[in-house]
Design a protein around this motif. Sequence first.
Motif, mmCIF file in Angstrom:
data_model
loop_
_atom_site.group_PDB
_atom_site.id
_atom_site.type_symbol
_atom_site.label_atom_id
_atom_site.label_comp_id
_atom_site.label_asym_id
_atom_site.label_seq_id
_atom_site.Cartn_x
_atom_site.Cartn_y
_atom_site.Cartn_z
ATOM 1 N N ARG A 1 101.018 2.740 36.277
ATOM 2 C CA ARG A 1 101.634 1.551 35.672
ATOM 3 C C ARG A 1 101.652 0.366 36.630
ATOM 4 O O ARG A 1 102.198 -0.686 36.311
ATOM 5 C CB ARG A 1 103.072 1.868 35.242
ATOM 6 C CG ARG A 1 103.195 3.073 34.330
ATOM 7 C CD ARG A 1 104.423 2.980 33.435
ATOM 8 N NE ARG A 1 105.682 2.918 34.170
ATOM 9 C CZ ARG A 1 106.488 3.963 34.368
ATOM 10 N NH1 ARG A 1 106.162 5.139 33.886
ATOM 11 N NH2 ARG A 1 107.601 3.830 35.035
ATOM 12 N N ARG A 2 101.048 0.547 37.793
ATOM 13 C CA ARG A 2 101.194 -0.463 38.836
ATOM 14 C C ARG A 2 100.713 -1.849 38.403
ATOM 15 O O ARG A 2 101.382 -2.846 38.656
ATOM 16 C CB ARG A 2 100.467 -0.035 40.112
ATOM 17 C CG ARG A 2 100.520 -1.114 41.170
ATOM 18 C CD ARG A 2 100.392 -0.586 42.561
ATOM 19 N NE ARG A 2 99.015 -0.419 42.954
ATOM 20 C CZ ARG A 2 98.653 -0.174 44.218
ATOM 21 N NH1 ARG A 2 99.571 -0.056 45.154
ATOM 22 N NH2 ARG A 2 97.400 -0.024 44.526
ATOM 23 N N ARG B 1 103.154 -3.995 36.514
ATOM 24 C CA ARG B 1 104.517 -4.162 37.031
ATOM 25 C C ARG B 1 104.816 -5.554 37.579
ATOM 26 O O ARG B 1 105.956 -5.947 37.698
ATOM 27 C CB ARG B 1 104.739 -3.163 38.153
ATOM 28 C CG ARG B 1 105.724 -2.123 37.780
ATOM 29 C CD ARG B 1 106.115 -1.287 38.957
ATOM 30 N NE ARG B 1 106.305 0.059 38.462
ATOM 31 C CZ ARG B 1 105.440 1.031 38.581
ATOM 32 N NH1 ARG B 1 104.328 0.845 39.243
ATOM 33 N NH2 ARG B 1 105.691 2.193 38.055
ATOM 34 N N ILE C 1 108.212 -9.737 39.200
ATOM 35 C CA ILE C 1 108.459 -8.460 38.538
ATOM 36 C C ILE C 1 108.373 -8.623 37.023
ATOM 37 O O ILE C 1 108.932 -9.564 36.457
ATOM 38 C CB ILE C 1 109.860 -7.937 38.924
ATOM 39 C CG1 ILE C 1 109.860 -7.471 40.371
ATOM 40 C CG2 ILE C 1 110.314 -6.824 37.988
ATOM 41 C CD1 ILE C 1 111.224 -7.069 40.888
ATOM 42 N N PRO D 1 109.589 -6.621 33.830
ATOM 43 C CA PRO D 1 110.380 -5.443 33.453
ATOM 44 C C PRO D 1 109.633 -4.582 32.433
ATOM 45 O O PRO D 1 108.737 -5.062 31.741
ATOM 46 C CB PRO D 1 111.649 -6.034 32.852
ATOM 47 C CG PRO D 1 111.332 -7.451 32.554
ATOM 48 C CD PRO D 1 110.208 -7.867 33.422
ATOM 49 N N LEU D 2 110.023 -3.320 32.398
ATOM 50 C CA LEU D 2 109.323 -2.342 31.558
ATOM 51 C C LEU D 2 109.155 -2.839 30.128
ATOM 52 O O LEU D 2 108.109 -2.682 29.510
ATOM 53 C CB LEU D 2 110.112 -1.029 31.567
ATOM 54 C CG LEU D 2 109.456 0.154 30.870
ATOM 55 C CD1 LEU D 2 108.189 0.559 31.585
ATOM 56 C CD2 LEU D 2 110.420 1.325 30.809
ATOM 57 N N VAL D 3 110.217 -3.471 29.625
ATOM 58 C CA VAL D 3 110.216 -3.887 28.226
ATOM 59 C C VAL D 3 109.129 -4.936 27.968
ATOM 60 O O VAL D 3 108.612 -5.050 26.858
ATOM 61 C CB VAL D 3 111.630 -4.408 27.837
ATOM 62 C CG1 VAL D 3 112.026 -5.615 28.660
ATOM 63 C CG2 VAL D 3 111.730 -4.698 26.360
ATOM 64 N N GLN E 1 106.215 -5.164 29.797
ATOM 65 C CA GLN E 1 104.918 -4.830 30.394
ATOM 66 C C GLN E 1 103.815 -4.708 29.346
ATOM 67 O O GLN E 1 104.049 -4.224 28.236
ATOM 68 C CB GLN E 1 105.033 -3.520 31.189
ATOM 69 C CG GLN E 1 105.725 -3.728 32.529
ATOM 70 C CD GLN E 1 105.976 -2.430 33.271
ATOM 71 O OE1 GLN E 1 105.367 -1.399 32.989
ATOM 72 N NE2 GLN E 1 106.890 -2.487 34.231
ATOM 73 N N HIS F 1 108.146 7.878 29.746
ATOM 74 C CA HIS F 1 107.856 6.440 29.665
ATOM 75 C C HIS F 1 106.378 6.202 29.373
ATOM 76 O O HIS F 1 106.021 5.393 28.522
ATOM 77 C CB HIS F 1 108.233 5.742 30.976
ATOM 78 C CG HIS F 1 109.709 5.579 31.161
ATOM 79 N ND1 HIS F 1 110.493 4.950 30.213
ATOM 80 C CD2 HIS F 1 110.539 5.966 32.147
ATOM 81 C CE1 HIS F 1 111.753 4.960 30.633
ATOM 82 N NE2 HIS F 1 111.807 5.580 31.800
#
Lengths: 381, 144
Positions: free
Chosen positions: A213-214, A217, A224, A226-228, A230, A269
């Motif tokens: 997932r780098r 990110r 940054i 955030p996951l939401v 990406q 995830h």
Amino acid sequence: MDPVELRELVPHAIRVLVRRGADFATAEDAVQEALVKALAWGDSPPEDPTAWVVTVAWRSFLDQARSTSARRDREARYDARPPAGDVPSTDDSLQLHFLCASPALTPSSAVALTLRAVGGLTTRQIAEAYLVPEATMAQRISRAKRTIATAGVERPGDVRTVMRVLYLIFNEGYSGDVDLAAEAIRLTRQLADLADDPEVHGLLALMLLHHARRASRTDEHGAIVPLVAQDRSRWDTERIAEGVAILQAALGRDQLGEYQAQAAIAALHADAVRVEDTDWVQIVEWYDELLRFADTPITRLNRAVAVGQADGPRAGLAALAEVPDDVPRWTAVAAHLHERDGDLALAARLYAEAADRATNQAERDHQLRQAARVNQRLSAG
Amino acid sequence: MAKYLLLKHYRGGPTPICDLPIDEWAPGEFDDHVRFMGEFAARLQASGEFVDAQALAPTGTFVRSGDDGAPIVDGPFAETKDLIAGWMVIDVDTEARAHELAAELSSAPGPGGEPIHEWLEVRPFLSGPPEHGGDDHTACLTAD
């Protein structure tokens, strides 16, 4: 020659020299010297690079032994030995890992020594990766070798301490010309071949799943994401598939441990095509498993985030209340949960506080952006 | 590993323990003080914890850009409230170790060869982005 292939020669050559009777510290220096010479090969390596490195290292070792007059007798003994025919065993490879991860060493020394002796990096590469002067890194490594010469032989590490060192390397990430995360994955693969332990496979799976997932990110300015937010199309599906397969095989052996549990969370995830597909209930269950092996405030903090997703922000805040508030990122999590709970004024204040408490610049910037965003929502009424 | 700045103030910190200005020390006392600092740096080199050491000239100027982008200079000021004399940067395993080293540096000898117990400011560096972070999951939403 591929730099990774060259790096693989380093631990091999050290083991050969040690087999021939060299002490570890001098052998390691001699091989480092040979490695630096080998880096000048460019596109025209010798026919047998392994033999070349061993020969040059052995010569350098003899020079170093010769320069120490007290070792004159040993020098004569070495010269008389036949120079070839040494094949280090799997056991030797594992011993080298254990030696470099001796609990007698501080974490930073174990990391530096592992990267040089097992990873085959030069002192300069390690120094650049950790942003310290080369002379400092050289001293750190020779000190580490002095420590294990006295204490490490009686107190070698084991698979657990090696895994901790590799995970530290993995988390260091990327600066200088060596990708430490990729390097940690390479060394963990080796360890997984040497040691038949499902936790090592769990660690390898965890690294692969995080690494996959780098690219998503951070954005092109290093901020940054955030996951939401990406872009999941940028996740490396091949690495994810490999990580999941390794994890499943490990879990099938029914010897659960903390790395397998963490990898299971990462896999959940990675498995979600969209963020709203994330199976938060199962993630909370895995956190409960993880607590059995690693009941740390950080695990509990992470769990509170998952609870907030699975059961709503109030449940998340209740879980957060049981976590000591001096854990890094506690305030950031509190800010997030209060925002979702609708308390924007408190959330804005907490985001700003989270920025003050951040330990790295990207996270500080991220929290400041969050604070600004919530303040804007507030003033828009 | 984490990097820390050990900041030496001539003015601006808590009330100094040794209030005799350095220019009133005996020459030998001053030399001993300087030698101690050099030896301290050498010990850090040998322990693999040294990153940088610099001293600053006492007077500086303030600069900002003007409307045309050209520098506007104010000063030099010799009598600012906070005067930074120099710094050391160390790379250590723990904050406790950073404090231990700061205490060691603070005990540099002064008048009469006694430790001056100078106040040093210890500031952690903000590191680069955590590539993955052992606490990756925290961050599922906040940062990942």
